[in-house]
Design an enzyme around this catalytic site. Structure first.
Site, PDB file in Angstrom:
ATOM      1  N   SER A   1      48.206  47.157  17.312  1.00  0.00           N
ATOM      2  CA  SER A   1      47.392  47.319  18.524  1.00  0.00           C
ATOM      3  C   SER A   1      45.974  47.706  18.103  1.00  0.00           C
ATOM      4  CB  SER A   1      48.010  48.347  19.456  1.00  0.00           C
ATOM      5  OG  SER A   1      48.045  49.577  18.794  1.00  0.00           O
ATOM      6  N   LEU A   2      45.123  47.935  19.047  1.00  0.00           N
ATOM      7  CA  LEU A   2      43.718  48.197  18.720  1.00  0.00           C
ATOM      8  C   LEU A   2      43.349  49.644  19.003  1.00  0.00           C
ATOM      9  CD1 LEU A   2      42.137  45.049  20.389  1.00  0.00           C
ATOM     10  CD2 LEU A   2      42.332  45.461  17.937  1.00  0.00           C
TER      11      LEU A   2
ATOM     12  N   LYS B   1      38.867  41.329  26.777  1.00  0.00           N
ATOM     13  CA  LYS B   1      40.189  41.951  26.622  1.00  0.00           C
ATOM     14  C   LYS B   1      40.901  41.828  27.965  1.00  0.00           C
ATOM     15  CE  LYS B   1      42.477  46.015  24.756  1.00  0.00           C
ATOM     16  NZ  LYS B   1      43.360  46.340  25.862  1.00  0.00           N
TER      17      LYS B   1
ATOM     18  N   GLU C   1      35.299  39.184  22.221  1.00  0.00           N
ATOM     19  CA  GLU C   1      36.160  38.462  23.174  1.00  0.00           C
ATOM     20  C   GLU C   1      36.463  39.357  24.358  1.00  0.00           C
ATOM     21  OE1 GLU C   1      39.653  37.732  20.869  1.00  0.00           O
ATOM     22  OE2 GLU C   1      38.514  36.685  19.327  1.00  0.00           O
TER      23      GLU C   1
ATOM     24  N   LYS D   1      35.551  41.903  16.894  1.00  0.00           N
ATOM     25  CA  LYS D   1      36.273  41.596  15.660  1.00  0.00           C
ATOM     26  C   LYS D   1      35.303  41.180  14.559  1.00  0.00           C
ATOM     27  CE  LYS D   1      40.258  39.904  18.234  1.00  0.00           C
ATOM     28  NZ  LYS D   1      41.054  38.759  18.664  1.00  0.00           N
TER      29      LYS D   1
ATOM     30  N   GLN E   1      50.883  11.578  41.484  1.00  0.00           N
ATOM     31  CA  GLN E   1      51.115  10.732  40.308  1.00  0.00           C
ATOM     32  C   GLN E   1      51.813  11.520  39.203  1.00  0.00           C
ATOM     33  OE1 GLN E   1      46.944   9.687  40.127  1.00  0.00           O
ATOM     34  NE2 GLN E   1      47.467   7.517  40.122  1.00  0.00           N
TER      35      GLN E   1
ATOM     36  N   ARG F   1      55.604  41.680  22.417  1.00  0.00           N
ATOM     37  CA  ARG F   1      55.178  42.483  21.285  1.00  0.00           C
ATOM     38  C   ARG F   1      56.249  43.519  20.927  1.00  0.00           C
ATOM     39  NH1 ARG F   1      52.326  47.370  21.121  1.00  0.00           N
ATOM     40  NH2 ARG F   1      51.403  47.695  19.078  1.00  0.00           N
TER      41      ARG F   1
ATOM     42  N   CYS G   1      60.144  46.662  62.617  1.00  0.00           N
ATOM     43  CA  CYS G   1      60.355  46.723  64.056  1.00  0.00           C
ATOM     44  C   CYS G   1      61.404  45.664  64.380  1.00  0.00           C
ATOM     45  CB  CYS G   1      59.048  46.405  64.784  1.00  0.00           C
ATOM     46  SG  CYS G   1      59.273  46.053  66.525  1.00  0.00           S
TER      47      CYS G   1
ATOM     48  N   LYS H   1      36.411  49.789  25.623  1.00  0.00           N
ATOM     49  CA  LYS H   1      37.030  49.927  26.948  1.00  0.00           C
ATOM     50  C   LYS H   1      35.998  50.274  28.003  1.00  0.00           C
ATOM     51  CE  LYS H   1      41.577  50.762  26.839  1.00  0.00           C
ATOM     52  NZ  LYS H   1      42.627  50.104  27.555  1.00  0.00           N
TER      53      LYS H   1
ATOM     54  N   ASP I   1      43.656  41.890  30.716  1.00  0.00           N
ATOM     55  CA  ASP I   1      44.671  42.910  30.933  1.00  0.00           C
ATOM     56  C   ASP I   1      45.994  42.257  31.296  1.00  0.00           C
ATOM     57  OD1 ASP I   1      45.496  45.463  30.992  1.00  0.00           O
ATOM     58  OD2 ASP I   1      44.633  45.954  32.938  1.00  0.00           O
TER      59      ASP I   1
ATOM     60  N   CYS J   1      58.675  51.713  66.739  1.00  0.00           N
ATOM     61  CA  CYS J   1      57.505  50.875  66.466  1.00  0.00           C
ATOM     62  C   CYS J   1      56.305  51.462  67.213  1.00  0.00           C
ATOM     63  CB  CYS J   1      57.778  49.446  66.931  1.00  0.00           C
ATOM     64  SG  CYS J   1      56.308  48.412  66.908  1.00  0.00           S
TER      65      CYS J   1
ATOM     66  N   CYS K   1      55.396  48.775  70.171  1.00  0.00           N
ATOM     67  CA  CYS K   1      56.250  48.449  71.324  1.00  0.00           C
ATOM     68  C   CYS K   1      57.335  49.490  71.572  1.00  0.00           C
ATOM     69  CB  CYS K   1      56.868  47.068  71.146  1.00  0.00           C
ATOM     70  SG  CYS K   1      58.146  47.046  69.888  1.00  0.00           S
TER      71      CYS K   1
ATOM     72  N   GLU L   1      47.417  36.739  25.150  1.00  0.00           N
ATOM     73  CA  GLU L   1      47.659  37.648  26.260  1.00  0.00           C
ATOM     74  C   GLU L   1      48.076  36.833  27.483  1.00  0.00           C
ATOM     75  OE1 GLU L   1      47.334  40.781  25.488  1.00  0.00           O
ATOM     76  OE2 GLU L   1      47.002  41.935  27.314  1.00  0.00           O
TER      77      GLU L   1
ATOM     78  N   CYS M   1      57.867  41.891  69.917  1.00  0.00           N
ATOM     79  CA  CYS M   1      56.891  42.980  69.750  1.00  0.00           C
ATOM     80  C   CYS M   1      55.480  42.378  69.790  1.00  0.00           C
ATOM     81  CB  CYS M   1      57.118  43.689  68.423  1.00  0.00           C
ATOM     82  SG  CYS M   1      55.779  44.813  67.976  1.00  0.00           S
TER      83      CYS M   1
ATOM     84  N   ASP N   1      53.765  14.186  39.639  1.00  0.00           N
ATOM     85  CA  ASP N   1      55.158  14.406  40.049  1.00  0.00           C
ATOM     86  C   ASP N   1      56.013  13.179  39.764  1.00  0.00           C
ATOM     87  OD1 ASP N   1      54.541  16.901  40.868  1.00  0.00           O
ATOM     88  OD2 ASP N   1      54.427  16.426  43.011  1.00  0.00           O
TER      89      ASP N   1
ATOM     90  N   TYR O   1      44.240  34.414  21.488  1.00  0.00           N
ATOM     91  CA  TYR O   1      43.068  35.054  20.885  1.00  0.00           C
ATOM     92  C   TYR O   1      43.132  35.187  19.370  1.00  0.00           C
ATOM     93  CZ  TYR O   1      46.132  39.139  21.444  1.00  0.00           C
ATOM     94  OH  TYR O   1      47.191  39.990  21.425  1.00  0.00           O
TER      95      TYR O   1
HETATM   96  S1  IVH Z   1      43.377  41.354  19.101  1.00  0.00           S
HETATM   97  C1  IVH Z   1      45.330  43.144  15.509  1.00  0.00           C
HETATM   98  N1  IVH Z   1      42.131  40.204  21.089  1.00  0.00           N
HETATM   99  O1  IVH Z   1      44.935  44.241  23.711  1.00  0.00           O
HETATM  100  C2  IVH Z   1      44.565  42.731  16.702  1.00  0.00           C
HETATM  101  N2  IVH Z   1      43.857  41.749  21.599  1.00  0.00           N
HETATM  102  O2  IVH Z   1      45.964  46.814  21.598  1.00  0.00           O
HETATM  103  C3  IVH Z   1      45.421  42.641  17.853  1.00  0.00           C
HETATM  104  N3  IVH Z   1      44.309  41.987  23.996  1.00  0.00           N
HETATM  105  O3  IVH Z   1      48.106  44.303  23.806  1.00  0.00           O
HETATM  106  C4  IVH Z   1      44.837  42.316  19.131  1.00  0.00           C
HETATM  107  N4  IVH Z   1      42.782  40.574  24.693  1.00  0.00           N
HETATM  108  O4  IVH Z   1      47.419  41.834  23.505  1.00  0.00           O
HETATM  109  C5  IVH Z   1      43.081  41.066  20.734  1.00  0.00           C
HETATM  110  N5  IVH Z   1      40.971  39.086  22.753  1.00  0.00           N
HETATM  111  C6  IVH Z   1      41.923  39.943  22.400  1.00  0.00           C
HETATM  112  C7  IVH Z   1      42.727  40.605  23.347  1.00  0.00           C
HETATM  113  C8  IVH Z   1      43.690  41.513  22.902  1.00  0.00           C
HETATM  114  C9  IVH Z   1      43.741  41.409  25.061  1.00  0.00           C
HETATM  115  C10 IVH Z   1      45.404  42.966  24.045  1.00  0.00           C
HETATM  116  C11 IVH Z   1      46.481  42.746  23.038  1.00  0.00           C
HETATM  117  C12 IVH Z   1      47.107  44.097  22.850  1.00  0.00           C
HETATM  118  C13 IVH Z   1      45.964  45.014  23.144  1.00  0.00           C
HETATM  119  C14 IVH Z   1      45.421  45.608  21.872  1.00  0.00           C
END
Ligand code: IVH
Length: 666
Positions: free
Chosen positions: A81-82, A114, A112, A286, A34, A135, A422, A310, A116, A404, A407, A170, A427, A36, A222
């Site tokens: 960045s963090l 994080k 939250e 945060k 539907q 970024r 191969c 981390k 990857d 191979c 074979c 992200e 084979c 599509d 986020y």
């Molecule tokens: S906050 C100023 N929240 O982690 C605050 N970052 O160095 C900026 N990341 O590449 C980031 N999950 O994209 C925030 N829930 C989250 C995140 C997050 C992943 C990534 C972000 C950045 C790295 C932070």
């Protein structure tokens, strides 16, 4: 004209709504067919009236021409960045720093996941997505708007009107998509991605958005960047607002009154993280109050109001006992390291894929080496690096065989490929893998024909190719080891049943390089029968949207081979249906599940999730992913999860898999 405009607007709103239900809420209310149909209608109308196309039209997600390069773009506010912390002590230090700066005021925290992936910024003017960027260095990024539009969970138009809104999130790839992508890449001789993050980044930085679209990326939003016309007191409020505006916000964020609870939540995720469908490398903590955030401010690089907690990397040391070669269905030789067993990320690991010879050379991996291993995408064990300081001089460099190993035929390496193949089409290893693929669930789906039975059939020379399966007799089968009369009968019935599989399954089952389930479906729809597909020229094939030159060339090469043509003729003679199903008229089909809603949970023995969904939809029903009192049945496989318990408490009818089988036979 006004009518057309109205019709277009209605279609767009409808499709956007269904995108939201499917990709953000994970709870679709219409079938794929539907959906599509709606999209086709929109595209057709826009083709007729191209002047009426708008940038927020859902059709724009699939459009977009390949570009020469990316334009750079300045961020309105820097993308910081963090700073990282590891372990409880450092987290408590962070809290102390925060409270000291706030003159001993109490601070609440939002925690939250994080995820990857890759940080991106999306910017909306009057509720319409205008730009999406990477970024970059934090001050300038790359304009990747068409690529980001292919991520279906990103709203092109907001559900809440805001004059200006920039959000950050992200973009990521699920573990499942990552594994499948790498498997396909290795099988066709392309280098594997090291982890889902690299795969996501590589996919987003494609000049051709069609490639990005095929990679099935996802995103979590986020936080806010710059904005006008809205205001919030806390970060949690802003997340709830983002959710209401239609953004995919992770449901796993939590608000905590003090750092002790934060520590507990972090510890919990350290164990639980392997159960997520995507990889996270930690959590983000945060400060909730935006006033407090402002008072805390930022250094040049990172805010003082947030920190990344981390996880320790999951790595282990072990030794390479041997390197063996596996020959795949398309002849690719994949080296595998045999390891001294070691515990890693929840399981005992005894093997690690080495992908191809370039990787072995690059990392200088030798038999006898002590190595550091990890799991790519948290699943596939891989050698990270060789501990060269531990070498004793007895380690042996590995040389890829020129023949191979199965074979003894010549092995070639094509100029543009990382893999060696191969060259022998017959084979035994290729035939074995080809047979396994042919019988597998997404392909001909022959129940009871697993690896062990295939090995047995090959060993006893009862079969040598897939067409031989259709000549098997009861007496042949019962003579096999571990095969009773009952299983022999069942297997024969399953083989017989597979003869009338839909055409797309047969195409997929043939194992043509680059032709996956999706391409098979497209080909089946376009050509309808094997006869026509075999006659298709390269030009005809590339003219089909979504069939690129690589797939087209592979298809024509496959059918050019006399051996393959003979195999198909043999299959046809055995009664395997070669497409051209006389289409049933609408309404003729029985719809015993009309308007019934299902949730599926646990592992099913007889179907993939896709197959179950197809069956239920064909019979008039719907499948949704979340359990509520509005659903009619829960279909339960092995090891069902929390959905099952919830369904029980709501008193939903439970169907076990065997009951479902009976049910659909009505
Ligand atoms: S906050 C100023 N929240 O982690 C605050 N970052 O160095 C900026 N990341 O590449 C980031 N999950 O994209 C925030 N829930 C989250 C995140 C997050 C992943 C990534 C972000 C950045 C790295 C932070």
């Amino acid at each position: 004209m006004k009518e057309v405009q109205e019709k277009l607007e209605k279609l767009r709103a409808e499709i956007s709504y269904h995108d939201y239900r499917y990709y953000v809420l994970d709870n679709p209310v219409i079938s794929d067919a539907q959906y599509d149909a709606l999209m086709q209608e929109l595209i057709k109308l826009e083709k007729q009236y191209p002047e009426l196309i708008t940038p927020d039209s859902p059709s724009m997600r699939i459009g977009g021409q390949p570009r020469e390069g990316f334009a750079t773009l300045s961020h309105r506010l820097p993308m910081l960045s963090l700073a990282n912390v590891m372990g409880e002590e450092e987290l408590l230090d962070f809290d102390r720093r925060v409270r000291t700066s706030l003159l001993n005021e109490k601070a609440e925290y939002v925690v939250e996941l994080k995820v990857d992936g890759l940080a991106v910024s999306l910017w909306y003017e009057d509720g319409i997505l205008k730009r999406g960027a990477t970024r970059g260095d934090g001050f300038t990024g790359e304009d990747i708007t068409p690529n980001l539009k292919t991520i279906r969970s990103i709203p092109l138009r907001l559900q809440k009107p805001v004059p200006f809104l920039e959000v950050r999130g992200e973009a990521y790839m699920t573990k499942e998509t990552f594994l499948k992508l790498n498997k396909d890449r290795v099988e066709v001789g392309e280098p594997a991605f090291a982890n889902p993050r690299n795969a996501a980044a590589g996919s987003l930085r494609q000049l051709d958005p069609a490639i990005t679209a095929s990679r099935k990326l996802n995103i979590f939003i986020y936080g806010l960047g710059d904005y006008r016309g809205i205001d919030f007191a806390t970060h949690a409020q802003s997340l709830n607002f983002l959710k209401e505006a239609g953004f995919p916000v992770s449901k796993d964020f939590r608000l905590f009154k003090d750092i002790k609870e934060v520590v507990e939540y972090c510890r919990w995720w350290e164990k639980q993280r392997f159960n997520l469908p995507y990889t996270i490398d930690g959590l983000v903590v945060k400060v909730n109050s935006l006033v407090q955030q402002k008072r805390l401010g930022a250094t040049l690089k990172s805010p003082r109001w947030a920190i990344a907690y981390k996880f320790p990397a999951e790595q282990a040391q072990t030794k390479i006992k041997d390197i063996t070669i596996k020959v795949g269905r398309t002849g690719v030789l994949t080296p595998t390291a045999i390891l001294e067993p070691v515990h890693l990320a929840g399981t005992t690991v005894t093997r690690a894929t080495l992908h191809n010879e370039d990787m072995i050379k690059e990392k200088d991996i030798r038999v006898g080496d002590k190595v550091l291993v990890h799991k790519a995408g948290e699943i596939i064990p891989e050698v990270l690096e060789v501990l060269k300081a531990e070498r004793r001089g007895t380690e042996e460099p590995f040389v890829m065989p020129a023949k191979c190993p199965v074979c003894q035929s010549k092995v070639i390496r094509l100029a543009e490929e990382a893999a060696r193949r191969c060259t022998n089409l017959t084979c035994p290893a290729r035939q074995r893998e080809g047979l396994i693929h042919f019988a597998s669930r997404g392909a001909m789906d022959i129940a009871g024909l697993g690896q062990a039975t295939i090995d047995n059939l090959l060993k006893t020379k009862l079969i040598s190719d897939v067409a031989d399966l259709y000549c098997l007799k009861f007496d042949d089968l019962v003579s096999l080891e571990r095969m009773g009369p009952k299983s022999a009968q069942n297997l024969l019935a399953a083989i017989e049943k597979s003869k009338s599989n839909p055409f797309n399954r047969l195409i997929f089952a043939l194992g043509i390089i680059h032709v996956g389930e999706r391409a098979s479906r497209i080909l089946a729809e376009r050509f309808g029968s094997m006869e026509r597909l075999m006659k298709a020229t390269f030009e005809e094939l590339v003219a089909i949207p979504e069939i690129g030159p690589k797939i087209a060339a592979s298809i024509t090469a496959f059918f050019d081979l006399e051996q393959n043509r003979q195999l198909i003729a043999k299959l046809a003679r055995s009664g395997v249906k070669m497409g051209e199903e006389p289409a049933k008229k609408k309404g003729e089909e029985a719809k015993p599940l009309l308007n019934k809603t299902f949730v599926v949970t646990g592992t099913l023995k007889n179907f993939t999730r896709g197959q179950v969904q197809e069956i239920i939809q064909k019979l008039g029903g719907r499948v949704t992913s979340s359990v509520s009192k509005n659903i009619d049945y829960i279909l339960v496989g092995e090891e069902p999860g929390s959905k099952y318990t919830k369904a029980l408490t709501l008193g939903i009818s439970v169907l076990r898999e065997d009951e479902f089988l009976n049910f659909i036979k009505i």
